[in-house]
Write an enzyme that holds these catalytic residues in place. Structure first.
Site, PDB file in Angstrom:
ATOM      1  N   GLU A  34      46.330  42.868  28.948  1.00 59.10           N
ATOM      2  CA  GLU A  34      47.383  42.652  29.951  1.00 59.10           C
ATOM      3  C   GLU A  34      47.229  43.595  31.153  1.00 59.10           C
ATOM      4  O   GLU A  34      47.969  43.477  32.127  1.00 59.10           O
ATOM      5  CB  GLU A  34      48.774  42.847  29.328  1.00 59.10           C
ATOM      6  CG  GLU A  34      49.074  41.905  28.163  1.00 59.10           C
ATOM      7  CD  GLU A  34      48.860  40.442  28.526  1.00 59.10           C
ATOM      8  OE1 GLU A  34      49.460  39.984  29.522  1.00 59.10           O
ATOM      9  OE2 GLU A  34      48.090  39.762  27.817  1.00 59.10           O
ATOM     10  N   ARG A  94      24.925  44.439  49.488  1.00 60.81           N
ATOM     11  CA  ARG A  94      24.074  43.763  50.477  1.00 60.81           C
ATOM     12  C   ARG A  94      24.339  44.216  51.906  1.00 60.81           C
ATOM     13  O   ARG A  94      23.588  43.876  52.806  1.00 60.81           O
ATOM     14  CB  ARG A  94      24.168  42.247  50.336  1.00 60.81           C
ATOM     15  CG  ARG A  94      25.533  41.669  50.560  1.00 60.81           C
ATOM     16  CD  ARG A  94      25.570  40.192  50.197  1.00 60.81           C
ATOM     17  NE  ARG A  94      24.811  39.362  51.130  1.00 60.81           N
ATOM     18  CZ  ARG A  94      25.175  39.114  52.379  1.00 60.81           C
ATOM     19  NH1 ARG A  94      26.300  39.626  52.847  1.00 60.81           N
ATOM     20  NH2 ARG A  94      24.442  38.357  53.163  1.00 60.81           N
ATOM     21  N   PRO A 120      45.172  41.733  40.360  1.00 62.93           N
ATOM     22  CA  PRO A 120      45.749  40.707  41.236  1.00 62.93           C
ATOM     23  C   PRO A 120      46.804  41.281  42.186  1.00 62.93           C
ATOM     24  O   PRO A 120      47.150  40.640  43.168  1.00 62.93           O
ATOM     25  CB  PRO A 120      46.388  39.707  40.259  1.00 62.93           C
ATOM     26  CG  PRO A 120      45.761  39.988  38.943  1.00 62.93           C
ATOM     27  CD  PRO A 120      45.389  41.449  38.949  1.00 62.93           C
ATOM     28  N   ASP A 136      25.953  36.478  58.881  1.00 61.87           N
ATOM     29  CA  ASP A 136      26.704  35.983  57.731  1.00 61.87           C
ATOM     30  C   ASP A 136      27.998  35.301  58.121  1.00 61.87           C
ATOM     31  O   ASP A 136      28.610  35.637  59.116  1.00 61.87           O
ATOM     32  CB  ASP A 136      27.125  37.148  56.822  1.00 61.87           C
ATOM     33  CG  ASP A 136      25.998  37.656  55.990  1.00 61.87           C
ATOM     34  OD1 ASP A 136      25.002  36.944  55.864  1.00 61.87           O
ATOM     35  OD2 ASP A 136      26.133  38.781  55.470  1.00 61.87           O
TER      36      ASP A 136
HETATM   37  N1  4HQ Z   1      42.621  40.605  36.732  1.00 62.75           N
HETATM   38  N2  4HQ Z   1      41.183  40.314  41.191  1.00 62.75           N
HETATM   39  C1  4HQ Z   1      42.201  42.614  35.333  1.00 62.75           C
HETATM   40  C2  4HQ Z   1      42.354  39.766  37.794  1.00 62.75           C
HETATM   41  C3  4HQ Z   1      41.787  40.259  39.073  1.00 62.75           C
HETATM   42  C4  4HQ Z   1      41.761  39.532  40.281  1.00 62.75           C
HETATM   43  C5  4HQ Z   1      43.408  40.041  35.652  1.00 62.75           C
HETATM   44  C6  4HQ Z   1      42.354  42.037  36.703  1.00 62.75           C
HETATM   45  C7  4HQ Z   1      43.260  40.748  34.355  1.00 62.75           C
HETATM   46  C8  4HQ Z   1      43.241  42.812  33.180  1.00 62.75           C
HETATM   47  N3  4HQ Z   1      41.227  41.436  39.333  1.00 62.75           N
HETATM   48  N4  4HQ Z   1      43.295  42.184  34.485  1.00 62.75           N
HETATM   49  N5  4HQ Z   1      42.232  38.319  40.491  1.00 62.75           N
HETATM   50  O1  4HQ Z   1      42.585  38.591  37.713  1.00 62.75           O
HETATM   51  O2  4HQ Z   1      40.868  41.471  40.615  1.00 62.75           O
END
Ligand code: 4HQ
Length: 265
Positions: free
Chosen positions: A115, A153, A88, A168
């Site tokens: 985590e 794609r 994230p 697209d």
């Molecule tokens: N993660 N975009 C991996 C995500 C996530 C997202 C949360 C990544 C948990 C362990 N990854 N961890 N949004 O939510 O890529």
């Protein structure tokens, strides 16, 4: 393009290359895809990939050693690949990034669980972090699959008709026009007349107008900071004329602008 996904759930990720267009891309050798199990690189007898966080607290952290070993292995099998951690905290993935990644020789997509991964991996063996959006997943697998799918794609030869990718949503900064197939009337609703006309120029114009209308209503933010193409301007001007007919010339600020310009000569 070579795509290697590092995960503790390889079967989950492999489902992507067992179906549909991505499967065809692999069969055509346009991509070579592999899901590598991080557990296979854990040195201990039980193949442990997680451990308790320093500083305490709930949840577990992915141990750096198995991931580092898996990453080095992946780099050996994917020369010139970019190693990307799904997180994230990463750059927000979009169609422009999908295009950028589709031009690389390879991608190594790293999926954390628990985590997340030990932060010392991020500054070292990882080239970049990518996020697929502001929500929290239980692991990076779905995010890696979204990236692998969107990138695959775009690889030349995969779509068949390359123009399909050009049409697209987002590729020209707009949402796509509406789509219809048989029957001509479904639950009382008819297909737009023009699409049955065989008049290609009018169909193209209808599609552009549909695309602009859907973008204007649903995602007006997509118009910000990009030029308006001449064909788009024609349609916006036609809308302006219709609105002015509806509201009267003086009622719209745009009418005032035009008047002032005329006065300036
Ligand atoms: N993660 N975009 C991996 C995500 C996530 C997202 C949360 C990544 C948990 C362990 N990854 N961890 N949004 O939510 O890529």
């Amino acid at each position: 393009m070579r795509i290697v996904v590092l995960t503790i759930f390889p079967e989950l990720v492999a489902a992507l290359w067992s179906h549909g267009m991505v499967r065809r891309a692999v069969e055509q050798r346009a991509v070579s895809a592999e899901a590598v199990n991080i557990r296979d690189f854990a040195p201990d007898r039980h193949h442990v990939t997680d451990d308790r966080p320093y500083g305490g607290g709930c949840g577990m952290v992915m141990k750096p050693e198995p991931l580092a070993a898996a990453l080095r292995h992946a780099r050996d099998t994917a020369p010139g690949a970019r190693a990307i951690l799904m997180s994230p905290q990463g750059r927000r993935f979009d169609q422009a990034i999908a295009r950028e990644l589709s031009e690389l020789p390879g991608l190594i997509l790293v999926c954390g669980r628990y985590e997340g991964v030990d932060d010392r991996l991020v500054g070292g063996l990882i080239d970049e972090e990518l996020s697929i959006g502001d929500y929290v997943l239980t692991g990076g697998e779905l995010a890696a699959m979204a990236v692998a799918d969107a990138v695959t794609r775009l690889i030349p030869g995969v779509l068949g008709g390359e123009e399909s990718a050009e049409r697209d949503s987002f590729s020209d900064g707009r949402l796509e026009h509406g789509h219809y197939t048989r029957p001509p009337v479904f639950e009382g609703e008819a297909v737009p007349e023009v699409l049955l006309s065989g008049h290609h120029a009018r169909i193209e114009r209808w599609r552009l107008e549909s695309s602009l209308m859907r973008t204007f209503v649903n995602r007006p933010d997509l118009f910000e900071g990009r030029p308006v193409a001449p064909a788009e301007r024609d349609i916006f001007e036609a809308w302006r004329a219709r609105l002015q007919g509806l509201l009267g010339d003086e009622a719209t600020p745009a009418a005032g602008t035009r008047k002032r310009r005329r006065e300036r000569g």
